[in-house]
Design a protein around this motif. Sequence first.
Motif, PDB file in Angstrom:
ATOM      1  N   LEU A  88       0.820  -1.206   0.000  1.00 55.76           N
ATOM      2  CA  LEU A  88       0.000   0.000   0.000  1.00 55.76           C
ATOM      3  C   LEU A  88       0.855   1.258   0.000  1.00 55.76           C
ATOM      4  O   LEU A  88       0.535   2.243  -0.671  1.00 55.76           O
ATOM      5  CB  LEU A  88      -0.927  -0.025   1.220  1.00 55.76           C
ATOM      6  N   GLY A  89       1.963   1.233   0.748  1.00 60.62           N
ATOM      7  CA  GLY A  89       2.854   2.391   0.769  1.00 60.62           C
ATOM      8  C   GLY A  89       3.451   2.683  -0.595  1.00 60.62           C
ATOM      9  O   GLY A  89       3.535   3.841  -1.018  1.00 60.62           O
ATOM     10  N   LEU A 117      -7.901   8.621  -0.601  1.00 66.53           N
ATOM     11  CA  LEU A 117      -9.030   8.138   0.206  1.00 66.53           C
ATOM     12  C   LEU A 117      -9.177   6.629   0.050  1.00 66.53           C
ATOM     13  O   LEU A 117      -9.479   5.925   1.026  1.00 66.53           O
ATOM     14  CB  LEU A 117     -10.318   8.848  -0.224  1.00 66.53           C
ATOM     15  N   LEU A 118      -8.970   6.136  -1.150  1.00 65.14           N
ATOM     16  CA  LEU A 118      -9.017   4.700  -1.391  1.00 65.14           C
ATOM     17  C   LEU A 118      -7.922   3.990  -0.601  1.00 65.14           C
ATOM     18  O   LEU A 118      -8.167   2.947   0.031  1.00 65.14           O
ATOM     19  CB  LEU A 118      -8.854   4.427  -2.886  1.00 65.14           C
ATOM     20  N   ALA A 119      -6.714   4.542  -0.614  1.00 67.22           N
ATOM     21  CA  ALA A 119      -5.600   3.941   0.133  1.00 67.22           C
ATOM     22  C   ALA A 119      -5.889   3.950   1.633  1.00 67.22           C
ATOM     23  O   ALA A 119      -5.579   2.976   2.335  1.00 67.22           O
ATOM     24  CB  ALA A 119      -4.310   4.696  -0.171  1.00 67.22           C
ATOM     25  N   LEU A 120      -6.475   5.034   2.129  1.00 69.51           N
ATOM     26  CA  LEU A 120      -6.831   5.109   3.543  1.00 69.51           C
ATOM     27  C   LEU A 120      -7.860   4.036   3.898  1.00 69.51           C
ATOM     28  O   LEU A 120      -7.746   3.359   4.922  1.00 69.51           O
ATOM     29  CB  LEU A 120      -7.376   6.499   3.869  1.00 69.51           C
ATOM     30  N   ALA A 121      -8.854   3.865   3.048  1.00 71.32           N
ATOM     31  CA  ALA A 121      -9.865   2.834   3.287  1.00 71.32           C
ATOM     32  C   ALA A 121      -9.241   1.446   3.274  1.00 71.32           C
ATOM     33  O   ALA A 121      -9.577   0.591   4.116  1.00 71.32           O
ATOM     34  CB  ALA A 121     -10.966   2.933   2.226  1.00 71.32           C
ATOM     35  N   ALA A 122      -8.297   1.211   2.347  1.00 70.13           N
ATOM     36  CA  ALA A 122      -7.624  -0.086   2.289  1.00 70.13           C
ATOM     37  C   ALA A 122      -6.808  -0.330   3.553  1.00 70.13           C
ATOM     38  O   ALA A 122      -6.762  -1.457   4.070  1.00 70.13           O
ATOM     39  CB  ALA A 122      -6.724  -0.149   1.060  1.00 70.13           C
ATOM     40  N   ALA A 123      -6.174   0.718   4.069  1.00 72.18           N
ATOM     41  CA  ALA A 123      -5.403   0.575   5.303  1.00 72.18           C
ATOM     42  C   ALA A 123      -6.308   0.256   6.487  1.00 72.18           C
ATOM     43  O   ALA A 123      -5.975  -0.586   7.330  1.00 72.18           O
ATOM     44  CB  ALA A 123      -4.608   1.854   5.566  1.00 72.18           C
ATOM     45  N   LEU A 124      -7.457   0.901   6.549  1.00 67.42           N
ATOM     46  CA  LEU A 124      -8.393   0.653   7.652  1.00 67.42           C
ATOM     47  C   LEU A 124      -8.976  -0.759   7.582  1.00 67.42           C
ATOM     48  O   LEU A 124      -9.274  -1.366   8.616  1.00 67.42           O
ATOM     49  CB  LEU A 124      -9.518   1.691   7.620  1.00 67.42           C
ATOM     50  N   LEU A 125      -9.132  -1.281   6.369  1.00 64.68           N
ATOM     51  CA  LEU A 125      -9.662  -2.632   6.210  1.00 64.68           C
ATOM     52  C   LEU A 125      -8.637  -3.701   6.574  1.00 64.68           C
ATOM     53  O   LEU A 125      -8.998  -4.862   6.806  1.00 64.68           O
ATOM     54  CB  LEU A 125     -10.132  -2.851   4.774  1.00 64.68           C
ATOM     55  N   GLY A 169      -6.383  -5.350   4.888  1.00 63.99           N
ATOM     56  CA  GLY A 169      -6.247  -6.489   3.989  1.00 63.99           C
ATOM     57  C   GLY A 169      -7.528  -7.235   3.712  1.00 63.99           C
ATOM     58  O   GLY A 169      -7.557  -8.140   2.871  1.00 63.99           O
ATOM     59  N   ARG A 170      -8.600  -6.899   4.405  1.00 63.14           N
ATOM     60  CA  ARG A 170      -9.881  -7.562   4.144  1.00 63.14           C
ATOM     61  C   ARG A 170     -10.478  -7.028   2.848  1.00 63.14           C
ATOM     62  O   ARG A 170     -10.393  -5.848   2.551  1.00 63.14           O
ATOM     63  CB  ARG A 170     -10.855  -7.334   5.306  1.00 63.14           C
ATOM     64  N   SER A 171     -11.088  -7.891   2.097  1.00 58.94           N
ATOM     65  CA  SER A 171     -11.654  -7.529   0.807  1.00 58.94           C
ATOM     66  C   SER A 171     -13.161  -7.306   0.915  1.00 58.94           C
ATOM     67  O   SER A 171     -13.850  -8.028   1.629  1.00 58.94           O
ATOM     68  CB  SER A 171     -11.376  -8.607  -0.231  1.00 58.94           C
ATOM     69  N   LEU A 172     -13.634  -6.315   0.181  1.00 60.27           N
ATOM     70  CA  LEU A 172     -15.069  -6.056   0.091  1.00 60.27           C
ATOM     71  C   LEU A 172     -15.627  -6.496  -1.259  1.00 60.27           C
ATOM     72  O   LEU A 172     -16.718  -6.082  -1.638  1.00 60.27           O
ATOM     73  CB  LEU A 172     -15.344  -4.555   0.294  1.00 60.27           C
ATOM     74  N   GLN A 173     -14.862  -7.343  -1.965  1.00 64.67           N
ATOM     75  CA  GLN A 173     -15.299  -7.733  -3.303  1.00 64.67           C
ATOM     76  C   GLN A 173     -16.622  -8.479  -3.276  1.00 64.67           C
ATOM     77  O   GLN A 173     -17.493  -8.259  -4.127  1.00 64.67           O
ATOM     78  CB  GLN A 173     -14.236  -8.593  -3.979  1.00 64.67           C
ATOM     79  N   ARG A 174     -16.792  -9.356  -2.304  1.00 66.94           N
ATOM     80  CA  ARG A 174     -18.058 -10.080  -2.224  1.00 66.94           C
ATOM     81  C   ARG A 174     -19.224  -9.129  -1.986  1.00 66.94           C
ATOM     82  O   ARG A 174     -20.314  -9.304  -2.544  1.00 66.94           O
ATOM     83  CB  ARG A 174     -17.999 -11.123  -1.113  1.00 66.94           C
ATOM     84  N   ALA A 175     -18.993  -8.118  -1.141  1.00 72.26           N
ATOM     85  CA  ALA A 175     -20.048  -7.138  -0.886  1.00 72.26           C
ATOM     86  C   ALA A 175     -20.369  -6.355  -2.149  1.00 72.26           C
ATOM     87  O   ALA A 175     -21.539  -6.099  -2.466  1.00 72.26           O
ATOM     88  CB  ALA A 175     -19.622  -6.191   0.231  1.00 72.26           C
ATOM     89  N   PHE A 176     -19.329  -5.974  -2.911  1.00 71.78           N
ATOM     90  CA  PHE A 176     -19.552  -5.267  -4.174  1.00 71.78           C
ATOM     91  C   PHE A 176     -20.375  -6.125  -5.129  1.00 71.78           C
ATOM     92  O   PHE A 176     -21.346  -5.652  -5.735  1.00 71.78           O
ATOM     93  CB  PHE A 176     -18.212  -4.906  -4.816  1.00 71.78           C
ATOM     94  N   ASP A 177     -19.990  -7.391  -5.265  1.00 67.09           N
ATOM     95  CA  ASP A 177     -20.698  -8.282  -6.179  1.00 67.09           C
ATOM     96  C   ASP A 177     -22.151  -8.486  -5.760  1.00 67.09           C
ATOM     97  O   ASP A 177     -23.047  -8.616  -6.605  1.00 67.09           O
ATOM     98  CB  ASP A 177     -19.992  -9.638  -6.244  1.00 67.09           C
ATOM     99  N   ALA A 178     -22.386  -8.503  -4.430  1.00 65.26           N
ATOM    100  CA  ALA A 178     -23.754  -8.680  -3.948  1.00 65.26           C
ATOM    101  C   ALA A 178     -24.604  -7.447  -4.206  1.00 65.26           C
ATOM    102  O   ALA A 178     -25.764  -7.540  -4.622  1.00 65.26           O
ATOM    103  CB  ALA A 178     -23.740  -9.011  -2.452  1.00 65.26           C
TER     104      ALA A 178
END
Length: 389
Positions: free
Chosen positions: A76-77, A154-162, A164-173
């Motif tokens: 991420l850095g 902002l995207l990088a900040l959100a990725a850091a807060l997550l 390493g967890r993925s929200l891909q399944r949520a997006f697909d749903a």
Amino acid sequence: MARHYGLDWLRIGAFALLIFYHIGMVFVPWGFHAQTAQPIDWVAIPMMAINPWRLALLFVVSGYASRALLLKGGGLGGFVRSRSARLLVPLLFGVIVVVPLQPWIELTTQHGYAGSFWTFLRHDYFGFAKISGILLPATQHLWFVLYLWLYTMLLALAAALLGGRSLQRAFDAVFGGLRLWLLPMLWLVLVSAWLFPGARETHALWGDWVAHASYLPAFLFGFGFAGSRTGFAATERLWRWAAAVALLSYALVVAIEYAWPVNVPTPFPYGHLFAAARGMQGWSAIVALIGFADRYWNRNHKWRATLTEAVFPFYIIHQTVIVGVEGALLPYGLHPATEFAVLVVATVAGCCAFYLAGREVRWLRPLIGLRANGPVHPPVRATLATEEA
């Protein structure tokens, strides 16, 4: 991520349309940094065919590219450092070197500014003050680069807060099937017709809520869409229907614009209907274009890699060429058709010269948005998944 040549071509085409759109801005009575002596009302009609989706599409494709770049490695850095360098360096170069001609032309042709360009640079451009309502120094068309950098951070900040967890399944749903078309379309209708009715983008970063409400979700959508098999499957099924709705919405936009042209107040409820139709047209066109690109353009060509690399330098220089050439043409009172032809030829030639000269000089490459250590001529297999653009 698999490489997708169709999205490369879509990005190239979107930026090419943007350049022609800004040439068209010279001729419409909407207000621009340099305008023909007699603006033409009817030019607004073809301009509105791409106005509702041209920028949102660029942010969607930029979000897609960001997903590919994040997966390239470096963590991420490394992603934050790479994107900051690739966006902020040409932004700073553009504000200092490329942009100044534009506000000077606007001030001299529209606000009675009497100083020479050299006087303007020495005494006014870096004054951090407004002249005739124009804040200097200015970003002008490079606001897009600034917004893209902000959204990326902002995207990088959100990725850091997550963590390493993925929200891909949520997006697909959330965006599975028909919802991929309907939900973003309803959001854009809500933004344009009810949350910010009649509001115009300011491109001033702070307070430009109508732009952020439209473009930040588009950028995040592109990031999620890049890893979504269900998303691509949905566009394959829906793009023809979306294209039909985009055309019908555009017809409604044209009818209202024809009935109440520029500077004529639009009575209720037609103003809200106009804004809602633009929202429907905008997202429907994006879904249709992605589906079309996936279906017909997902193939390589010997020119694609070079055009992919050239897009950012073209974007950096194109508006300065347009405004500068129009400022030089104004005293001659040319016929609009002649004026348009000269602008097209000069803009294409100026953009090509800027890119072809700049890519050959290593220290210039980062300033015009190219990789410093990359090859002068991009590899044949480079795509959005491998090109930092």
